[in-house]
Design a protein around this motif. Structure first.
Motif, mmCIF file in Angstrom:
data_model
loop_
_atom_site.group_PDB
_atom_site.id
_atom_site.type_symbol
_atom_site.label_atom_id
_atom_site.label_comp_id
_atom_site.label_asym_id
_atom_site.label_seq_id
_atom_site.Cartn_x
_atom_site.Cartn_y
_atom_site.Cartn_z
ATOM 1 N N ASN A 68 0.832 -1.195 0.000
ATOM 2 C CA ASN A 68 0.000 0.000 0.000
ATOM 3 C C ASN A 68 0.869 1.247 0.000
ATOM 4 O O ASN A 68 2.019 1.233 0.440
ATOM 5 C CB ASN A 68 -0.907 0.029 1.241
ATOM 6 C CG ASN A 68 -1.856 -1.152 1.313
ATOM 7 O OD1 ASN A 68 -2.792 -1.261 0.544
ATOM 8 N ND2 ASN A 68 -1.584 -2.050 2.250
ATOM 9 N N TRP A 69 0.271 2.338 -0.479
ATOM 10 C CA TRP A 69 0.906 3.643 -0.383
ATOM 11 C C TRP A 69 0.530 4.288 0.934
ATOM 12 O O TRP A 69 -0.607 4.232 1.372
ATOM 13 C CB TRP A 69 0.473 4.544 -1.545
ATOM 14 C CG TRP A 69 1.160 4.203 -2.826
ATOM 15 C CD1 TRP A 69 0.695 3.399 -3.822
ATOM 16 C CD2 TRP A 69 2.456 4.639 -3.230
ATOM 17 N NE1 TRP A 69 1.622 3.288 -4.832
ATOM 18 C CE2 TRP A 69 2.719 4.055 -4.499
ATOM 19 C CE3 TRP A 69 3.424 5.461 -2.660
ATOM 20 C CZ2 TRP A 69 3.904 4.276 -5.187
ATOM 21 C CZ3 TRP A 69 4.599 5.687 -3.349
ATOM 22 C CH2 TRP A 69 4.834 5.096 -4.601
ATOM 23 N N GLY A 70 1.512 4.929 1.566
ATOM 24 C CA GLY A 70 1.285 5.584 2.841
ATOM 25 C C GLY A 70 0.790 7.005 2.674
ATOM 26 O O GLY A 70 0.459 7.464 1.567
ATOM 27 N N ASN A 71 0.736 7.718 3.797
ATOM 28 C CA ASN A 71 0.262 9.092 3.798
ATOM 29 C C ASN A 71 1.211 10.019 3.055
ATOM 30 O O ASN A 71 2.389 9.714 2.862
ATOM 31 C CB ASN A 71 0.130 9.608 5.242
ATOM 32 C CG ASN A 71 -0.987 8.915 5.981
ATOM 33 O OD1 ASN A 71 -1.930 8.443 5.383
ATOM 34 N ND2 ASN A 71 -0.846 8.842 7.293
ATOM 35 N N GLU A 72 0.705 11.178 2.710
ATOM 36 C CA GLU A 72 1.537 12.201 2.103
ATOM 37 C C GLU A 72 2.417 12.849 3.165
ATOM 38 O O GLU A 72 1.952 13.231 4.236
ATOM 39 C CB GLU A 72 0.669 13.262 1.428
ATOM 40 C CG GLU A 72 1.468 14.349 0.732
ATOM 41 C CD GLU A 72 0.573 15.330 0.013
ATOM 42 O OE1 GLU A 72 0.320 15.109 -1.188
ATOM 43 O OE2 GLU A 72 0.100 16.291 0.653
ATOM 44 N N ASN A 73 3.712 12.953 2.881
ATOM 45 C CA ASN A 73 4.662 13.626 3.742
ATOM 46 C C ASN A 73 5.209 14.853 3.031
ATOM 47 O O ASN A 73 5.177 14.939 1.799
ATOM 48 C CB ASN A 73 5.823 12.694 4.101
ATOM 49 C CG ASN A 73 5.359 11.430 4.777
ATOM 50 O OD1 ASN A 73 5.033 11.428 5.946
ATOM 51 N ND2 ASN A 73 5.323 10.334 4.024
ATOM 52 N N VAL A 74 5.712 15.790 3.788
ATOM 53 C CA VAL A 74 6.235 17.031 3.225
ATOM 54 C C VAL A 74 7.744 17.049 3.388
ATOM 55 O O VAL A 74 8.261 16.970 4.503
ATOM 56 C CB VAL A 74 5.615 18.261 3.917
ATOM 57 C CG1 VAL A 74 6.184 19.539 3.320
ATOM 58 C CG2 VAL A 74 4.109 18.234 3.803
ATOM 59 N N LEU A 75 8.458 17.120 2.280
ATOM 60 C CA LEU A 75 9.902 17.295 2.324
ATOM 61 C C LEU A 75 10.262 18.774 2.337
ATOM 62 O O LEU A 75 11.137 19.213 3.074
ATOM 63 C CB LEU A 75 10.560 16.605 1.129
ATOM 64 C CG LEU A 75 12.080 16.753 1.040
ATOM 65 C CD1 LEU A 75 12.755 15.957 2.139
ATOM 66 C CD2 LEU A 75 12.598 16.322 -0.322
ATOM 67 N N LYS A 76 9.570 19.540 1.529
ATOM 68 C CA LYS A 76 9.808 20.982 1.423
ATOM 69 C C LYS A 76 8.458 21.655 1.289
ATOM 70 O O LYS A 76 7.656 21.309 0.437
ATOM 71 C CB LYS A 76 10.681 21.282 0.205
ATOM 72 C CG LYS A 76 10.793 22.750 -0.174
ATOM 73 C CD LYS A 76 11.518 22.905 -1.500
ATOM 74 C CE LYS A 76 11.520 24.345 -1.990
ATOM 75 N NZ LYS A 76 10.165 24.815 -2.338
#
Length: 1066
Positions: A411-419
């Protein structure tokens, strides 16, 4: 998050100086609307201001008013609400700038993996507007130029780079000459590069742009296109990864055109090695067909090295690929650790699609949802693999931010923010094919709206909880998880039919399937029975487990709402809990204790160092085992609500409760365990979490725990408000600040009703917290003094639907690399662990390095006679533990790990010098030299000289001491008293050349006596034989014969019958 109240400052220290062209980015939120003013350290002039901080998200300001350079800044929070207002800050960063470029195409091609980690250095390759250059960094922050990779390139489009361990390979296109070049370099462990010379690859001038490069089967692969109109990319295979390999062309044929499309041209080709590792590889390309508008195809062709042939072009994406012209980078591909291909692309609707291809040649494709849809402003993406089975997808949203998701193989996980989003234009993104020493994927990007453009660097990590195995059937809920000193696991849970069960696993590894567990009913209900411990039924889910000193203590609330207790020794095997006779009352007799008839719930159990239990239950009631009987009493405020208990290494008990009055403050009291048998022993209450400040407003979900430093941690939660705070006791006072100097008080908003947990990790120093929200777990590291406080976040997949998290029980041994948690959803209970091998969690700490060698306690030289056995017991000691002994002369001697020295063969006469060595468990070594002297065998018997009694003497009481002296060349093993030819008594403690004695009792009579002695060589000597008479006379009464003439009597005697007789003779 760290809560900064209005009017307070947050001091930020960067690893390098910032200048006016740099920015500060924060991830924050506010319960109101706030501004944050930026000052130089201890300064009064505002440099920049974060405006309108409210919703959770990224905020950025540029330091345009900064004069000179500065690495420390003070951030002042100002809220529109003075009392209670403020900002919660989670992340403050200035992303590292590698360097600058005069071109937006610094990272141009679809598959330029220009970021790498090897030999302790980060490496970055990019086009600076004139040449392709390479930089290195030991920390990812401070970058150093390592020179020009190539000046041959006359366009930003004509190069590609890849890394493999310490090799770097560059494909270089010379657009003016229509040539392609190859260059190989070696990454050195000092951050420099050793380059070979550029080598022209023999081609026909059709591969000098849109280049790609790869390594497969220890062979370099380079290629590319010329312009836009070639129908297929050209591929050249090198013979070896060296400075000057030979190349052969392995270009596939062009794909066929299908009506009504009369011709095709390739765009943005890329190449990737096969998972078969035998030299196979695949070429991807986007194709534009005449007759179509904006739509494009993605096709793949796979080269089979074993048959030296191409499998043929296969369309993976048909007529649904967004603009393919670089630098839009609308598709990318990566291969996972199992060899599967992952193709991610942006379709015409702005959705990111995921195609997965098997490791076969050619791959077999399937479609997987990426959950990124409807974002029509997407213009670029980049895909990476971390080598552990996870695929990283990085993308933009048209807001200049960089976002990423992680695919774990299912599965794909949650959206994370790199920048975070900002106004600084994002130009391109590229990722690494390797991870650094912390398991982090590397990312580089170009940003800026005008030249010079910044080349920035960042890292992304896979923080997640991975389920190990399902524990229990559907419909069950978690209560406790614990381990014994051998690492055997037990999970106690509640079945829907009001029974308590335990699933246990007695292996030293982790279980791998549902069937690995053994499940047993511990508490049955009164109707059906079947409980190993009891059949008392239960009230709600109120049960607690505490393992300490390998005793598993359990307390539960029965169907009558009364508290019950039992314990079981699990030191040998956790399966002991499945046998009824193993469960004992507190006094050690078989069975369980019906502790009290006072009703209650929510038991909180602790155990003292000498294995005495105590628990709180109901509304501030306590049950305490004195060692001989239970004491039950009520304590704390009458308004106090449910109490949570903790105990430290010194047996200090800490009770946390809510003063359930108008204030609803979370409070704490403490008492030594020995004095915890009555209410009078407890200290006065202290407010830990003030409801007036943090609005906790509820009572059921407070936790307390201690670590190996005897620091106390209290987790205060307000489930109805989704908030929590943590405070800690440092041994002398409670820490209630918001900054590093004054302590810590963390406020977050993720707790849900019924969720959460608090415990120590296996090292005994790190505090672990868990909650429901997206399976979030955190660590609070307190291993140093003053405490080094860090907070890390670990996310599970919210689609799993786990509704509660529970930390592993306190006082766990450090016997494995896994920190175990449990979580439950509709399908049952699952056991989770953190993958410590990649640094994603906590691990058993390395002990302080032991550099002290062991020392000898009892060591000496040895003398033996020929034929005697050597059998000496030597001793040593160490500050930790002695491991083993060794002897250098193994031909003649042997020594075991305990220090027992023996001869390995018959020893001839002579002097043997031997070296004895000992090492401890840290492999510290000490040695000494002794000798073993083998002397000629002694064949001379001992010489015995008798001293007393003298020969032909007597004794009148029968208690005779025989004295003698013995002389011999050897030691004397024993001496015996010989009476009338028989051994009367033997002594073994003999000192030669010194008067010795043997005392014995003899009755009346005449005796021959002597002494025999035997030396240590077995030679026996005998003394002379002497005579001894024993006449015991006590008293004799005779008649008066003074006037009697006895001269003419020839047979005259005096006699007293049975006593004595005297004969008289001439």
């Amino acid at each position: 998050y760290t809560f900064i109240p209005s009017g307070h400052y947050l001091r930020v220290i960067f690893s390098k100086n910032l200048t006016s062209d740099r920015d500060i980015t924060i991830y924050a939120k506010s319960n109101t609307t706030a501004t944050i003013e930026v000052y130089e350290k201890d300064g009064n002039e505002i440099i920049a201001t974060f405006e309108n901080v409210s919703e959770e998200g990224w905020y950025k300001v540029y330091l345009t008013n900064l004069i000179g350079e500065e690495d420390e800044f003070d951030l002042r929070v100002l809220s529109e609400v003075e009392n209670g207002g403020g900002v919660e800050v989670d992340y403050v960063v200035d992303p590292a700038v590698i360097s600058t470029s005069t071109t937006t195409n610094a990272l141009w091609t679809t598959k330029t993996h220009s970021i790498h980690y090897a030999n302790g250095y980060y490496w970055a390759v990019f086009h600076n507007g004139s040449n392709v250059v390479i930089y290195s960094s030991s920390d990812g922050t401070n970058w150093t130029s390592q020179g020009v990779v190539s000046s041959t390139i006359d366009t930003e489009q004509g190069w590609a780079v890849t890394f493999d361990n310490t090799d770097i390979i560059v494909a270089i296109g010379d657009n003016s000459a229509n040539l392609i070049y190859y260059r190989h370099g070696t990454l050195n462990n000092d951050g420099t590069v050793s380059w070979g010379s550029e080598q022209q690859v023999d081609c026909d001038g059709s591969a000098d742009q849109y280049n790609f490069v790869e390594i497969s089967g220890s062979k370099p692969l380079i290629g590319g296109l010329h312009g836009y109109n070639n129908v297929a990319p050209r591929v050249y295979v090198g013979s070896s990864i060296t400075d000057s390999p030979s190349f052969s062309e392995e270009t596939p044929s062009a794909p066929s055109s299908a009506p009504p499309y009369t011709s095709s041209s390739a765009r943005s080709p890329t190449i990737i090695k096969s998972g078969d590792s035998d030299g196979d590889f695949s070429v991807f390309a986007g194709f534009v067909h005449t007759g179509r508008s904006d739509s494009k195809d993605i096709q793949i062709n796979t080269y089979d090295a074993s048959t030296d042939s191409w499998e043929g072009w296969e369309t993976i994406v048909d007529d649904d690929l967004k603009n393919i012209h670089p630098p839009y980078k609308t598709y990318d591909v990566a291969r996972d650790s199992s060899g599967n291909l992952h193709l991610l692309y942006i379709d015409l609707s702005g959705n990111i699609n995921h195609k997965k291809g098997t490791a076969a040649t050619p791959p077999v494709w399937s479609t997987i949802s990426s959950d990124v849809t409807g974002l029509t402003s997407h213009t670029m993406l980049s895909v990476a693999s971390d080598g552990s089975g996870n695929i990283y997808l990085f993308y933009d949203k048209g807001d200049n931010g960089i976002y990423y998701r992680i695919y774990d193989g299912n599965n794909w996980g949650n959206e994370n923010v790199l920048k975070g989003a900002d106004s600084n234009t994002l130009q391109s993104i590229t990722t690494s094919r390797t991870v650094d020493s912390n398991g982090e994927v590397l990312v580089a990007w170009v940003e800026g709206s005008s030249s010079p453009y910044n080349i920035r660097f960042g890292k992304a990590h896979h923080f997640s909880l991975e389920p190990v195995v399902r524990v229990s059937p559907a419909g069950t809920s978690v209560v406790e998880v614990a381990r014994n000193s051998k690492g055997h696991i037990v999970v106690v849970y509640v079945e829907p039919d009001s029974t308590f069960w335990a699933a246990y696993y007695n292996g030293t590894d982790l279980p791998s399937s549902y069937d690995d567990w053994t499940r047993v009913m511990l508490i049955g209900n009164t109707t059906d029975g079947g409980g190993v411990i009891a059949n008392t039924g239960r009230f709600s889910a109120h049960f607690e487990v505490f393992i300490r000193n390998d005793i598993m203590h359990v307390v539960w609330v029965g169907g009558d709402r009364d508290p019950y207790y039992s314990k079981c020794n699990v030191s040998d095997d956790i399966s002991a809990i499945a046998t009824t006779s193993n469960w004992k009352k507190a006094d050690g007799t078989q069975g369980y204790d019906h502790v009290s008839t006072q009703t209650g719930d929510h038991p909180s159990l602790i155990v003292s160092s000498d294995n005495r239990p105590m628990f709180a239950y109901g509304y501030n009631r306590f049950a305490w085992w004195s060692g001989s009987s239970w004491t039950d009493y009520s304590a704390f405020y009458s308004e106090g609500d449910v109490v949570s208990l903790g105990i430290d290494e010194n047996d200090m008990v800490w009770g946390v409760f809510v003063n359930n009055t108008e204030t609803d403050d979370v409070m704490v009291r403490n008492v030594s365990f020995d004095n915890a048998g009555s209410a009078s022993g407890w200290s006065n209450p202290t407010v830990i979490c003030s409801n007036s400040t943090y609005n906790f407003d509820l009572y059921d979900y407070q936790w307390v725990i201690t670590d190996k430093n005897n620091y106390v941690y209290v987790l205060c939660t307000a489930p109805n408000l989704y908030k929590e705070a943590i405070n800690w006791w440092n041994g002398s006072e409670w820490q209630e600040g918001t900054g590093e100097e004054s302590g810590v008080q963390l406020i977050t908003d993720f707790i849900r009703s019924g969720g959460g947990g608090l415990g120590t990790t296996p090292d005994g120093y790190t505090i672990a917290l868990g909650s429901q929200h997206t399976g979030l777990a955190r660590q609070y590291n307190n291993r140093e003094t003053p405490p080094f406080r860090t907070l890390n976040y670990y996310y599970g997949d919210p689609e799993d639907g786990f509704d509660s998290w529970h930390a592993i029980e306190k006082y766990q041994p450090c016997n494995s690399d896994e920190l175990l948690w449990t979580a439950s959803n509709d399908s049952g209970i699952y056991l989770f662990k953190f993958d410590t091998a990649t640094g994603d969690a906590w691990w058993c700490p390395e002990e302080e390095e032991d550099t002290t060698p062991p020392y000898f306690v009892d060591i000496y030289n040895v003398t033996k006679q020929e034929g005697q056995e050597v059998n000496e017991d030597f001793n040593a000691s160490d500050n930790v533990a002695v491991d083993c002994w060794q002897v250098n002369d193994t031909t003649h001697f042997a020594i075991d790990c305990t220090g027992q020295l023996t001869n390995a063969t018959n020893l001839a006469i002579g002097l043997y010098w031997i070296n004895l060595t000992i090492n401890d468990t840290s492999n510290n070594i000490n040695s000494t030299v002794i000798w073993v002297n083998i002397t000629p065998a002694d064949t001379t018997p001992p010489t015995i000289t008798l001293i007393s009694p003298a020969n032909d003497t007597g004794d009148n009481d029968g208690n005779v001491t025989f004295m003698y002296n013995v002389t011999d060349a050897s030691n004397i093993a024993s001496c015996s008293l010989i009476i009338n030819g028989q051994v009367n008594k033997t002594e073994t403690s003999i000192t030669k050349d010194t008067t010795q004695n043997i005392t014995t009792y003899l009755p009346n009579g005449n005796y021959n006596w002597s002494i025999n002695c035997t030396d240590s060589s077995g030679n026996e000597g005998a003394s002379e034989i002497r005579k001894l008479a024993i006449i015991k006379i006590t008293k004799y009464n005779s008649p008066d014969i003074s006037s009697l003439n006895v001269s003419n009597i020839t047979n005259f005697y005096l006699e007293k019958p049975n006593t004595a007789k005297i004969n008289f003779t001439d």
